[in-house]
Design an enzyme around this catalytic site. Structure first.
Site: not given
Lengths: 406, 389
Positions: B145-147, B295, B342
Site C-alpha cells: 500500500s502506498e508503495l 507513494g 490507509t
C-alpha cells in the site's frame, strides 16, 4: 490618497470587536501610504484620556498619519434605543436648570445630528474617498458623499439581523439598506455577512466585496496558571450572554456531554441580557452544579479563563466574524466554533459545528476531552495558524476597491 | 530499446460516516453506504469503464505488443461487485486477453506489514485468492500500500513466493542511482525490485492537464522522446488509474494521449509487464532501503503518519487485533479490517493543502475514527488491554 472614515469607536475607547477591527484596518491602510482621517462620535463624558496619545501611538509605525477626530455626540457602540435615552437623561440631569441639551432627543435624532456635522468635516480637506463602518455612520457617509461628490464605501461588520436574531428594528434596517443602496461598494467582513446583505437587503452580490477581518498578535501568550486545580476537564463559553452568541446551545451541549462523562465543568464567562435565563436554564437541565458563571471578565482574567479551559466553544447563531476563537488559540486553547460565523471561513485548525446540532457539538467536545492527541494537534496547529493573520491582507483588498472607485 | 512498464493502481476505501460518540454501543453503522455507492458509480463512469474499454481496444489493436498491469485492492473489488458489477466484467475481459497482469497486495490497502505480520499475511492471502477467483491468475509481483517499502518487506515477500516487488523511485531510496534499472534489495536472494520513474509517471498522473506547466500540452510523442533520452533499461510508469478521466477529465485529452502512447513507444521500445521484466532483466545491483519510502515522496509518508492523530489511530486499531480475531465474529473482523485502509489516516493529515476527508476536516475524521474504534472494542468478547489516555 486621503480617506475620510466614519466609525463608532477606536481603541482605547472601544468596547468591542468593531473598534479593534477599525484600528487594524486603518493601520494596515496607512502602511500602504493612505492618509486616514477617522471620525468617531464621542461625548465629553466618554473621553477621558488624551487624544494625542491615540494619534502618536499609531504614528510610530505608519507611513502616513492617522488622525482621529472626535465629534461631540452621545452615540456609543452597541447602543440601543433605551441605552441612548438613559445616557441623555444622565447628561440633562447634570446640566444647570433651564439650560437646553445640544444632543438629539432620541438615538435616531442623534445619528442625524452627527451626519449634519459630517458635512462640515467632509469639506475640511480634499478627501478622495469616504469609508464608513456600520449603520450609525451611514447617514454621515451619505451626506459626506453628497457634499464632496466622492465615492462612498460602506463597511458592514454586523447587520441588524445578526444583532437581533432576526427581529430587526425597522428604522435601523432602513438606515442600513439606504447605506447599501447609496454606496458605490460594500465591504462585508465575511461571506456569511455578504450573504445576509444579499438575502435580507436585496443587494446585488456583485456590489459586495468580502474583506475578512484579521488580527495581529504581538506573540503567543502561552498558558497562564489559573490557580484552579480542578480534576474536571473544563469547557469554556466566553462572550456576551445574548441571543446572537448562542449561549443556550452551550448549555444544551453541556447537558449531553455530562450524560456521557460527568467529570466535566462548563464555565460561562460574560454578562448580558440572557444571564438570568442561563442560570435558570442550567438549573432546569439539572446541571447547575457543573456550570460556573464568572460574570464579566476583563484584561488578564480573560487570558486566565482561556488558559484554564481544555476547549473554548463559540456557539454563535450569527457571528459576522468573531475574534474570540483567535484569542483563545493565542492562549493555547483549542476551539470549537459554529459554522454560522465569518471566522470559520478563514480558520482551518479548529472544530466546526452547526450551532443547532447539539449532538455533534457534544460529540466534538467529548472528542477533544477524551483524546489528548486531538487536543495537542488542534492547539499546536491552531497556534501556528493564528500567528499568520495580518491586517495587511484586508488593507490590500481595501486598496484595490479604492483604486477601482477613484 | 527500453522495456516500458505501465501499471495502474485501483483502490477505493470504505469511507465512514460521522460516527458519533453517542452511537457507541448502540449501532455499528460505520460506513457511508450512499457516499461509497455514489463515488463508485461516478468513478466507474468517468474512469474505470471508458479506460478499460480503451485498454481492451489497444490490446486488440497491437495484438500482444501492448501490455498493462493492474493492482486492484480487495476493498475496491468488493465495492465494484456490490455497486458496479459491470466494471468487474470489463476487468475480466482484460484478464482474458493474456496481456494483462495483476499485482498482489494487502486486501484492505493497509500498512499491516509494519504493525502485524500475521494480519499482513492473511490480508495478502485473501487478496491473492480474490484475484485467482475473479481473474484466474496468480500475482507474482507484490506492491505494498502506498508503495511503502523496505528491505524487510522485500525479504518477507520473497519468502511468500513473490518474484518481484514494486516501489517508489524516490531520491531517498535511490541516492545517485537511476530508477530505470532493476535492483535486488539488501538481505534478499533473488527477488527483484522495480522502481517507479517518479518524474515521468507524475507528468502523466499529476501534471498532464496543468496548463501552467511549461511542458503543457503534453503529447505521446513528447513522452516517447523523454523516454528514449533517459538512461537505463526499463521505465516504470506507475500511477493511479483515476488519472484517466477522474484527475484529468475527458476533455483534457488524456484518453487521446493514452490511445496514441502505445504506437509512439513501440517505434523504439517494447511494452512489458512487471512479471516479464522480473523474469527477463538482470539486477543492476543491490539497493539498501531501511526506512519506508512511499507513494508520494517524503510528503506521502508524512501525509500518512505525520502527526499525533494518525499515530494514535493506527496504533489503536492494531491493538484490537487479538480480541477481534478471538471473537470469531466474521462481521466484526471485516469491519476491523476495513478500518485499516490507509485512506482513513490520510484523512487525518493536517499539514497538506488538499485533504479529501469525507468528514470535512482531519480533526473530524479522527473523532469519527476513534469513536468507531471504541465501538469495535465494545464488541469484543474478551477485553483488550486499555491504553492510557
Amino acid at each position: 490618497m486621503k480617506v475620510l472614515m466614519f466609525g463608532w469607536e477606536f481603541p482605547p475607547h472601544s468596547s468591542g470587536g468593531l473598534g479593534t477591527a477599525c484600528a487594524g484596518l486603518t493601520k494596515g491602510l496607512s502602511n500602504h501610504g493612505v492618509d486616514v482621517t477617522f471620525v468617531i462620535p464621542s461625548s465629553k463624558i466618554d473621553v477621558q484620556s488624551s487624544h494625542v496619545n491615540l494619534i502618536v501611538a499609531d504614528r510610530t509605525k505608519a507611513k502616513q498619519s492617522i488622525s482621529v477626530t472626535f465629534v461631540d455626540s452621545l452615540l456609543s457602540p452597541y447602543m440601543n434605543i433605551k441605552d441612548y435615552v438613559g445616557k441623555l437623561e444622565l447628561i440633562t440631569d447634570s446640566l444647570p436648570p433651564g439650560a437646553g441639551s445640544v444632543y438629539g432627543k432620541d438615538l435616531f435624532q442623534e445619528v442625524y445630528r452627527l451626519s449634519e456635522k459630517a458635512k462640515i468635516i467632509a469639506l475640511s480637506d480634499n478627501f478622495d474617498i469616504i469609508h464608513c463602518h456600520d449603520w450609525m455612520t451611514y447617514p454621515s457617509g451619505i451626506k459626506a458623499k453628497k457634499v464632496l461628490g466622492k465615492p462612498l464605501v460602506v463597511h458592514i461588520h454586523a447587520t441588524e439581523f445578526d444583532r437581533t436574531g432576526g427581529n430587526p428594528n425597522q428604522v435601523i434596517y432602513n438606515m442600513e439598506r439606504e447605506g447599501f443602496n447609496e454606496a458605490d461598494k460594500i465591504l462585508a467582513v465575511s461571506n456569511f455577512t455578504k450573504q445576509k446583505v444579499v438575502d435580507h437587503y436585496g443587494i446585488d452580490p456583485d456590489k459586495v466585496e468580502v474583506v475578512h477581518n484579521a488580527v495581529e498578535f504581538n506573540g503567543y501568550k502561552g498558558r497562564k496558571n489559573s490557580g484552579i486545580n480542578a480534576l474536571d476537564k473544563v469547557v469554556l463559553f466566553l462572550g456576551r450572554l445574548t441571543m446572537q452568541k448562542g449561549p443556550e446551545y452551550f448549555l444544551y451541549a453541556a447537558k449531553r456531554v455530562l450524560e456521557h462523562d460527568p467529570n466535566v465543568t462548563f464555565v460561562v464567562a460574560g454578562t448580558g441580557d440572557m444571564e438570568q435565563f442561563m442560570i435558570n436554564k442550567s438549573c432546569e437541565l439539572g446541571i447547575s452544579d457543573k456550570v460556573r458563571f464568572t460574570g464579566f471578565l476583563s484584561g488578564d482574567d480573560i487570558d486566565r479563563a482561556y488558559s484554564m479551559a481544555d476547549l473554548y466553544v463559540m456557539p454563535s447563531i450569527s457571528e459576522p466574524f468573531g475574534i474570540t476563537p483567535l484569542e483563545s488559540l493565542r492562549n493555547g486553547t483549542p476551539v470549537l466554533i459554529s459554522k454560522q460565523s465569518g471566522v470559520s471561513e478563514v480558520l482551518d485548525h479548529c472544530l466546526k459545528v452547526d450551532f443547532w446540532d447539539i449532538d455533534q457539538m457534544a460529540n466534538k467536545i467529548l472528542g477533544v476531552l477524551n483524546w489528548q492527541e486531538l487536543h495537542t494537534e488542534l492547539k499546536e496547529n491552531g497556534k501556528h495558524e493564528v500567528m499568520q493573520f495580518s491586517w495587511d491582507d484586508p488593507a490590500s483588498k481595501c486598496m484595490e476597491v479604492y483604486h477601482e472607485l477613484t | 530499446m527500453k522495456k516500458v512498464c505501465l501499471y495502474f493502481q485501483v483502490h477505493q476505501p470504505f469511507r465512514t460516516n460521522n460516527y458519533s460518540v453517542f452511537s457507541i454501543g448502540n449501532d455499528h453503522k460505520y460506513f457511508d453506504h450512499d457516499k461509497n455507492m455514489r463515488i463508485a458509480s461516478k468513478v466507474a463512469d468517468q474512469c474505470y469503464l471508458p479506460a478499460n474499454k480503451l485498454m481492451l481496444d489497444l490490446i486488440r489493436k497491437h495484438q500482444g505488443k501492448f501490455k498493462v498491469a493492474f493492482g486492484i485492492s480487495g476493498v475496491a473489488l468488493d465495492q465494484m461487485e456490490e455497486y458496479t458489477p459491470q466494471v468487474i466484467d470489463t476487468f475480466k475481459a482484460l484478464a482474458d486477453t493474456g496481456c494483462v497482469e495483476f499485482l498482489g497486495e494487502t486486501y484492505h490497502h493497509s500498512l499491516s506489514f509494519f504493525y502485524s505480520k500475521e494480519e499482513f499475511l492473511e490480508q495478502v492471502r485473501m487478496h491473492d485468492q480474490k484475484i485467482q477467483n475473479l481473474f484466474g491468475m496468480r500475482p507474482t509481483v507484490f506492491r505494498n500500500s502506498e508503495l511503502v517499502f523496505n528491505n524487510e518487506l522485500a525479504a518477507y515477500a520473497e519468502s511468500m513466493g513473490y518474484k518481484g516487488i514494486v516501489s517508489n523511485g524516490t531520491p531517498q531510496a535511490l541516492g545517485w542511482r537511476s530508477p530505470n534499472y532493476v535492483y535486488n534489495p539488501t538481505s534478499t536472494k533473488s527477488i527483484k525490485l522495480l522502481l517507479k520513474n517518479v518524474g515521468m509517471s507524475e507528468d502523466i498522473e499529476h501534471r498532464f492537464s496543468d496548463e501552467s506547466w511549461n511542458e503543457w500540452p503534453m503529447t505521446s510523442r513528447k513522452m516517447a522522446g523523454w523516454l528514449g533520452d533517459a538512461e537505463g533499461e526499463v521505465v516504470n510508469l506507475f500511477m493511479d488509474y483515476e488519472a484517466l478521466g477522474e484527475h484529468h477529465k475527458k476533455d483534457s485529452g488524456i484518453f487521446t494521449f493514452m490511445k496514441q502512447l502505445p504506437d509512439e513507444i513501440l517505434k523504439n521500445h517494447v511494452w512489458a509487464t512487471p512479471g516479464e521484466i522480473v523474469e527477463s532483466v538482470k539486477s543492476a545491483g543491490e539497493l539498501d532501503v531501511h526506512l519506508p519510502i512511499s507513494g508520494n515522496n517524503l510528503e506521502g509518508i508524512r501525509a500518512l503518519l505525520g502527526n499525533n492523530l494518525q499515530h494514535a489511530a493506527i496504533n489503536r486499531i492494531y491493538q484490537l487485533e487479538k480480541g477481534v480475531k478471538a471473537s470469531n465474529d466474521p462481521e466484526l473482523i471485516d469491519h476491523w479490517r476495513k478500518m485499516q485502509s490507509t485512506d482513513h489516516f490520510h484523512y487525518m493529515a493536517t499539514g497538506i493543502s488538499k485533504n479529501h476527508s469525507p468528514h470535512g476536516s482531519p480533526y473530524d475524521s479522527f473523532i469519527a475514527y476513534m469513536n468507531i474504534v471504541n465501538d469495535l472494542q465494545l464488541r469484543l468478547k474478551q477485553p483488550v488491554t486499555p491504553i492510557a489516555k
